[in-house]
Scaffold this motif. Sequence first.
Motif, mmCIF file in Angstrom:
data_model
loop_
_atom_site.group_PDB
_atom_site.id
_atom_site.type_symbol
_atom_site.label_atom_id
_atom_site.label_comp_id
_atom_site.label_asym_id
_atom_site.label_seq_id
_atom_site.Cartn_x
_atom_site.Cartn_y
_atom_site.Cartn_z
ATOM 1 N N TYR A 1 44.276 39.876 31.394
ATOM 2 C CA TYR A 1 44.922 40.855 32.261
ATOM 3 C C TYR A 1 46.169 41.400 31.582
ATOM 4 O O TYR A 1 46.419 42.608 31.594
ATOM 5 N N ASP A 2 46.941 40.536 30.956
ATOM 6 C CA ASP A 2 48.176 40.940 30.293
ATOM 7 C C ASP A 2 47.915 41.920 29.157
ATOM 8 O O ASP A 2 48.660 42.887 28.976
ATOM 9 N N GLU B 1 47.202 45.218 30.765
ATOM 10 C CA GLU B 1 48.409 45.719 31.422
ATOM 11 C C GLU B 1 49.423 46.295 30.435
ATOM 12 O O GLU B 1 50.142 47.245 30.755
ATOM 13 N N THR B 2 49.479 45.753 29.240
ATOM 14 C CA THR B 2 50.473 46.191 28.262
ATOM 15 C C THR B 2 49.913 47.181 27.235
ATOM 16 O O THR B 2 50.558 47.446 26.227
ATOM 17 N N LEU C 1 43.688 49.068 35.838
ATOM 18 C CA LEU C 1 45.044 49.066 36.370
ATOM 19 C C LEU C 1 45.576 50.492 36.420
ATOM 20 O O LEU C 1 45.286 51.300 35.530
ATOM 21 N N ILE D 1 47.193 53.364 33.327
ATOM 22 C CA ILE D 1 46.643 53.138 31.996
ATOM 23 C C ILE D 1 45.483 54.109 31.799
ATOM 24 O O ILE D 1 44.674 54.312 32.697
#
Length: 132
Positions: A71-72, A75-76, A92, A95
């Motif tokens: 997920y990270d 997300e980034t 998300l 994005i």
Amino acid sequence: MTTKPSVLFVCVHNAGRSQMAAGFLAHLAGDAIEVRSAGSAPADQLNPAAVAAMAELGIDIADQTPKILTYDTVETSDVVITMGCGDTCPVLPGISYRDWALDDPAGQGLDAVRPIRDEIRTRVEALITELL
């Protein structure tokens, strides 16, 4: 000062398509774009035909290893490009997502992987033009 864009390539096994795309992006864009790749069900090793196909063009991806999609990582990332991972890739807000419909090189020989590799290169070159 602007930060460099981050691109995440995702396919199921993170052993062929996403690794070739990451290899092309790193080779062609240098350090201007942060390059990531991951898979929803990573394989134990890279597809040997994908490694050989890239080596034909002077791009060595043999030292890469399949990585689990987190997920990270999604997300980034600024851009997430999926290649057949279906609903397993988290979506998300904020994005940019793209789905590249490409044949799966898993279990294919070098002759079958070359056209996939070449299509990936064409798409990565267009992506670089868009992002830089």
